[in-house]
Design a protein around this motif. Structure first.
Motif, PDB file in Angstrom:
ATOM      1  N   GLU A  84      88.135 100.330  27.807  1.00 26.29           N
ATOM      2  CA  GLU A  84      88.744 101.196  28.794  1.00 26.29           C
ATOM      3  C   GLU A  84      87.601 101.981  29.039  1.00 26.29           C
ATOM      4  OE1 GLU A  84      93.556 100.326  28.162  1.00 26.29           O
ATOM      5  OE2 GLU A  84      92.754 102.296  27.596  1.00 26.29           O
ATOM      6  N   ALA A  85      87.236 102.846  27.909  1.00 27.28           N
ATOM      7  CA  ALA A  85      86.041 103.577  28.386  1.00 27.28           C
ATOM      8  C   ALA A  85      85.056 102.868  28.936  1.00 27.28           C
ATOM      9  CB  ALA A  85      85.657 104.156  26.985  1.00 27.28           C
ATOM     10  N   VAL A  86      84.473 102.071  28.306  1.00 28.52           N
ATOM     11  CA  VAL A  86      83.301 101.080  29.031  1.00 28.52           C
ATOM     12  C   VAL A  86      83.518 100.803  30.442  1.00 28.52           C
ATOM     13  CG1 VAL A  86      81.792  99.222  29.172  1.00 28.52           C
ATOM     14  CG2 VAL A  86      82.282 100.208  26.803  1.00 28.52           C
ATOM     15  N   GLU A  91      83.567 108.888  28.919  1.00 33.56           N
ATOM     16  CA  GLU A  91      83.732 108.863  27.347  1.00 33.56           C
ATOM     17  C   GLU A  91      85.095 109.011  26.918  1.00 33.56           C
ATOM     18  OE1 GLU A  91      81.493 111.948  25.398  1.00 33.56           O
ATOM     19  OE2 GLU A  91      79.614 110.965  25.578  1.00 33.56           O
ATOM     20  N   ALA A  92      85.314 108.230  25.590  1.00 33.73           N
ATOM     21  CA  ALA A  92      86.898 108.592  24.871  1.00 33.73           C
ATOM     22  C   ALA A  92      86.971 109.991  24.415  1.00 33.73           C
ATOM     23  CB  ALA A  92      86.852 107.493  23.956  1.00 33.73           C
ATOM     24  N   GLU A  93      88.329 110.133  24.438  1.00 32.27           N
ATOM     25  CA  GLU A  93      88.661 111.546  24.090  1.00 32.27           C
ATOM     26  C   GLU A  93      88.332 111.664  22.572  1.00 32.27           C
ATOM     27  OE1 GLU A  93      92.614 112.585  24.805  1.00 32.27           O
ATOM     28  OE2 GLU A  93      92.209 112.614  26.886  1.00 32.27           O
ATOM     29  N   GLY A  94      87.779 112.995  22.267  1.00 31.93           N
ATOM     30  CA  GLY A  94      87.410 113.469  20.765  1.00 31.93           C
ATOM     31  C   GLY A  94      86.777 112.659  20.068  1.00 31.93           C
ATOM     32  N   HIS A  95      87.115 112.459  18.741  1.00 33.49           N
ATOM     33  CA  HIS A  95      86.052 111.635  17.885  1.00 33.49           C
ATOM     34  C   HIS A  95      86.200 110.169  18.105  1.00 33.49           C
ATOM     35  CE1 HIS A  95      85.902 115.491  16.118  1.00 33.49           C
ATOM     36  NE2 HIS A  95      84.882 115.057  15.199  1.00 33.49           N
ATOM     37  N   LEU A  96      87.349 109.893  18.979  1.00 35.97           N
ATOM     38  CA  LEU A  96      87.591 108.409  19.272  1.00 35.97           C
ATOM     39  C   LEU A  96      86.116 107.726  20.103  1.00 35.97           C
ATOM     40  CD1 LEU A  96      89.655 106.142  19.077  1.00 35.97           C
ATOM     41  CD2 LEU A  96      90.343 106.774  21.531  1.00 35.97           C
ATOM     42  N   GLU A  97      85.357 108.722  20.370  1.00 35.00           N
ATOM     43  CA  GLU A  97      84.112 108.227  21.210  1.00 35.00           C
ATOM     44  C   GLU A  97      83.114 107.463  20.286  1.00 35.00           C
ATOM     45  OE1 GLU A  97      83.334 107.649  24.331  1.00 35.00           O
ATOM     46  OE2 GLU A  97      81.139 107.531  23.967  1.00 35.00           O
ATOM     47  N   HIS A  98      83.316 108.080  18.939  1.00 32.89           N
ATOM     48  CA  HIS A  98      82.389 107.415  17.813  1.00 32.89           C
ATOM     49  C   HIS A  98      82.931 105.972  17.378  1.00 32.89           C
ATOM     50  CE1 HIS A  98      80.516 111.077  16.400  1.00 32.89           C
ATOM     51  NE2 HIS A  98      81.402 111.623  16.771  1.00 32.89           N
TER      52      HIS A  98
END
Ligand SMILES: [Zn+2]
Length: 175
Positions: A84-86, A91-98
Motif C-alpha cells: 500500500e505504501a509503495v 511513507e508508512a506511519e511511524g516506525h512501520l516505515e522501517h
C-alpha cells in the motif's frame, strides 16, 4: 513440570525460527512444540536485521542449532502495508516505515506464483530473508558453507494450517 525442570539448567533447541509476529502464527503451537524445543525470533514481516541475526548466531554458535526456518504466512499485514505504501508512493506511519523498507526489495523479486501480488510479495520476502541469513557474514554463511547449517523458507497457509517449503535449494521444496 518434568520438562520445565529438565530444561531449567540449559537449553538445546533443535531448530531456530524467524517468524512473523502475526497472532495467528505462533510457531510453538503450529509445530506442536514445548519448552526448550524451538529458539524463536519474531518480528512483523519476518525480516532480518542485525539484532535478529545476532540472536540466530547465538543459537547456531552456542546452542548447536543446525536448522533455521524463516516462516512467513498468508495475508501478512506487514507485506500488505508495504504494498500500500509503495503503490501510494507515500511513507508508512511511524516506525512501520522501517518494516516497509525491509520488505520493499521483495517486490522486485516477486513471482506471480500465488496469483496475486500480496501473496507473491510475501513469498518473495520469505525467500529473500532466508537468503540474507544464508549469506550473512561472519558466522551464519560459514556454517552453511561447511554443511553444518541449513536455512529453509516456509510459508504458512492460514486456511489449511499447512507449512510449505518454498525454495528449490531444499529437498522438500514444493512438497
Ligand atoms: Zn505477517
Amino acid at each position: 513440570m518434568e520438562r520445565r525442570l529438565q530444561v531449567a539448567e540449559g537449553q538445546h533447541p533443535f531448530a531456530a525460527i524467524l517468524c512473523c509476529s502475526d497472532s495467528r502464527v505462533p510457531p510453538e503451537i503450529l509445530f506442536d512444540q514445548g519448552l526448550g524445543d524451538l529458539f524463536v525470533t519474531r518480528v512483523a514481516g519476518n525480516v532480518v536485521d542485525d539484532e535478529l541475526i545476532g540472536s540466530l548466531e547465538y543459537a547456531v554458535e552456542h546452542l548447536g542449532v543446525r536448522l533455521i526456518m524463516v516462516l512467513g504466512h498468508e495475508r501478512c499485514g506487514a507485506v500488505r502495508a508495504t504494498l500500500e505504501a509503495v503503490l501510494a508512493g507515500a511513507e508508512a506511519e511511524g516506525h512501520l516505515e522501517h518494516l516497509v523498507k525491509a520488505i520493499e526489495p521483495a517486490l522486485e523479486e516477486a513471482q506471480l506464483a500465488y496469483g496475486d501480488a500480496w501473496e507473491a510479495v510475501a513469498a518473495a520476502n520469505i525467500e529473500r530473508q532466508a537468503s540474507l541469513l544464508r549469506h550473512s557474514r561472519p558466522i551464519l554463511a560459514e556454517f552453511v558453507e561447511a554443511g553444518e547449517l541449513e536455512v529453509v523458507a516456509g510459508r504458512y497457509d492460514l486456511d489449511s494450517g499447512w507449512v510449505t517449503l518454498l525454495e528449490a535449494e531444499t529437498e522438500e521444496a514444493h512438497s
